[in-house]
Scaffold this motif. Structure first.
Motif, PDB file in Angstrom:
ATOM      1  N   LEU A  38      95.992 -46.288  48.016  1.00 45.81           N
ATOM      2  CA  LEU A  38      97.362 -45.812  48.244  1.00 45.81           C
ATOM      3  C   LEU A  38      98.054 -46.638  49.323  1.00 45.81           C
ATOM      4  O   LEU A  38      99.168 -47.141  49.122  1.00 45.81           O
ATOM      5  CB  LEU A  38      97.326 -44.334  48.670  1.00 45.81           C
ATOM      6  N   ARG A  39      97.369 -46.817  50.429  1.00 48.43           N
ATOM      7  CA  ARG A  39      97.964 -47.545  51.550  1.00 48.43           C
ATOM      8  C   ARG A  39      98.255 -48.993  51.169  1.00 48.43           C
ATOM      9  O   ARG A  39      99.347 -49.510  51.403  1.00 48.43           O
ATOM     10  CB  ARG A  39      97.016 -47.494  52.750  1.00 48.43           C
ATOM     11  N   ALA A  57     100.957 -49.400  48.431  1.00 48.08           N
ATOM     12  CA  ALA A  57     102.282 -49.136  48.987  1.00 48.08           C
ATOM     13  C   ALA A  57     102.766 -50.316  49.825  1.00 48.08           C
ATOM     14  O   ALA A  57     103.943 -50.655  49.816  1.00 48.08           O
ATOM     15  CB  ALA A  57     102.260 -47.865  49.835  1.00 48.08           C
ATOM     16  N   LYS A  58     101.829 -50.948  50.524  1.00 44.94           N
ATOM     17  CA  LYS A  58     102.232 -52.012  51.445  1.00 44.94           C
ATOM     18  C   LYS A  58     102.482 -53.338  50.723  1.00 44.94           C
ATOM     19  O   LYS A  58     103.469 -54.016  50.979  1.00 44.94           O
ATOM     20  CB  LYS A  58     101.150 -52.204  52.510  1.00 44.94           C
ATOM     21  N   HIS A  64      99.926 -37.394  42.343  1.00 44.56           N
ATOM     22  CA  HIS A  64     101.157 -37.141  43.088  1.00 44.56           C
ATOM     23  C   HIS A  64     102.123 -36.273  42.285  1.00 44.56           C
ATOM     24  O   HIS A  64     102.716 -35.320  42.829  1.00 44.56           O
ATOM     25  CB  HIS A  64     101.821 -38.463  43.461  1.00 44.56           C
ATOM     26  N   GLN A 104     104.305 -43.075  51.217  1.00 44.55           N
ATOM     27  CA  GLN A 104     103.563 -44.073  50.445  1.00 44.55           C
ATOM     28  C   GLN A 104     103.463 -43.688  48.973  1.00 44.55           C
ATOM     29  O   GLN A 104     103.666 -44.516  48.083  1.00 44.55           O
ATOM     30  CB  GLN A 104     102.167 -44.257  51.044  1.00 44.55           C
ATOM     31  N   PHE A 149     106.781 -44.194  47.340  1.00 40.20           N
ATOM     32  CA  PHE A 149     107.053 -45.611  47.181  1.00 40.20           C
ATOM     33  C   PHE A 149     106.353 -46.145  45.943  1.00 40.20           C
ATOM     34  O   PHE A 149     106.961 -46.793  45.085  1.00 40.20           O
ATOM     35  CB  PHE A 149     106.590 -46.356  48.431  1.00 40.20           C
ATOM     36  N   ILE A 150     105.086 -45.847  45.823  1.00 40.80           N
ATOM     37  CA  ILE A 150     104.318 -46.298  44.670  1.00 40.80           C
ATOM     38  C   ILE A 150     104.877 -45.718  43.380  1.00 40.80           C
ATOM     39  O   ILE A 150     105.012 -46.404  42.371  1.00 40.80           O
ATOM     40  CB  ILE A 150     102.834 -45.895  44.825  1.00 40.80           C
ATOM     41  N   SER A 151     105.219 -44.435  43.422  1.00 38.51           N
ATOM     42  CA  SER A 151     105.700 -43.779  42.214  1.00 38.51           C
ATOM     43  C   SER A 151     106.955 -44.435  41.656  1.00 38.51           C
ATOM     44  O   SER A 151     107.221 -44.370  40.464  1.00 38.51           O
ATOM     45  CB  SER A 151     105.988 -42.301  42.496  1.00 38.51           C
ATOM     46  N   GLU A 201     105.731 -48.914  41.100  1.00 41.17           N
ATOM     47  CA  GLU A 201     104.610 -49.421  40.313  1.00 41.17           C
ATOM     48  C   GLU A 201     104.559 -48.873  38.895  1.00 41.17           C
ATOM     49  O   GLU A 201     103.569 -49.048  38.197  1.00 41.17           O
ATOM     50  CB  GLU A 201     103.287 -49.124  41.035  1.00 41.17           C
TER      51      GLU A 201
END
Lengths: 195, 195
Positions: B21-22, B25-26, B66, B103, B106-108, B111
């Motif tokens: 996840l981290r 996200a980064k 999520h 995070q 952000f991913i949701s 990506e």
DNA sequence: ACTTGATCTGAACAGCCGTTCAAATCTATC
DNA sequence: GATAGATTTGAACGGCTGTTCAGATCAAGT
């Protein structure tokens, strides 16, 4: 084998940028290889390096070019007399400009983190410059008494996000035209900020 | 060497998901390697495959988890009596929930295009389900006469984009608390849809 | 104390990555 | 027709990719 028939930098250069834009928008910067871009253009990977120092510069040039175009296009728009009319002009301009360049907008929002820090700072500065024009309009309307937003900075964020969001759902063959969408969004904007 | 001291799937599993996840996200899904995730966890890359069939499943599980959490949390919220109160509850819930998981959000949003078509369809369906609850609230208020949005579907898009946009600028040590931000956004929402 | 199954390592696989460069072949100029 | 410069190829560089797996070592149950 070597230089091919009909090869010209005036043609290959733009085609590389177009292919990079299309592929970055579709798969993401990190997921696209230089060889994929080259294949799309119909050239070997090595040839790309006549047109860009590296992959990073290819991305940066796309984003920088887009931001320059955005700022220049907004500057070229007429400036109506009242804040309300200026806000309407901004709303309609933003939607029209963004819907006309879905790929460039997509990249501009998704690939910022793939920029080197220096490049990121430049793009971020240009973006802030654009957004500050909206904040200026809101402040004008606030002091003039025609708007009543609780916080111009947050209203800017809210409006930009709302307007840019159109790009995520709008489809060319959908039930609404660009003008119809602009009408509805201007209506919502108006109600949101009006006194 | 082989199994290491103190190794437990109940610990390694979650740590892998946290690291993924981290890092996703980064740097983005495509830019992160399985070896990077493994290094972050303190394990060799092969060990990851005791916990996920492949990299794609790792991403999908994060997004699916999520969305499930989001829908469950909204379902657990009380349902106020009037559409206006329900809308206020939605606005405040959305901001609060999203700001607590920057995070994952952000991913949701970033990506989705890296999901296999099947996985994408599942996540997209869950997202639509969440958004449709907002559309339902708007429709209720419309028929009941307390709202006056020109188009509930577009108002849904506009509001979701506006509310989710908070995640792009909000900072924990900023000048406004989550509650203050929620107040302002509820104010803007209210003006936008009210009759 | 011994066994069983869970957990991890380390090496290996085939393949792709961004980038460089000499050599080859084109276009344009004289 | 010769020459100069622009353009591309194709091979090569070291390094990284996701994934597999036999073998080693652990924790837990008897």
């Amino acid at each position: 084998m070597a230089r091919t028939q009909g090869s010209h930098s005036a043609q290959t250069g733009p085609r590389i940028r177009e292919a990079a834009l299309r592929l970055f928008a579709k798969h993401g910067y990190a997921a696209v290889s230089m060889r994929q871009i080259a294949r799309d253009v119909g050239v070997q990977a090595g040839a790309l390096y006549n047109y860009t120092p590296d992959k990073q510069a290819l991305l940066f040039d796309l984003l920088k070019g887009h931001m320059d175009e955005l700022l220049a296009a907004w500057k070229a728009e007429p400036t109506p007399a009242t804040p309300t009319l200026r806000l309407e002009a901004f709303v309609r301009f933003h939607i029209r400009f963004h819907l006309a360049r879905p790929q460039a907008i997509f990249i501009s929002y998704m690939e910022l983190r793939n920029l080197d820090p220096d490049n990121f700072a430049i793009i971020e500065g240009l973006r802030k410059r654009y957004e500050s024009t909206l904040t200026g309009i809101l402040r004008d309307g606030l002091t003039e008494g025609s708007f009543a937003v609780p916080d111009p900075a947050l209203a800017t964020y809210a409006l930009i996000a709302m307007l840019t969001g159109v790009n995520t759902w709008y489809r060319d063959k959908g039930r609404l035209s660009v003008d119809e969408v602009s009408d509805i969004y201007w209506d919502m904007t108006c109600r949101m900020v009006a006194r």
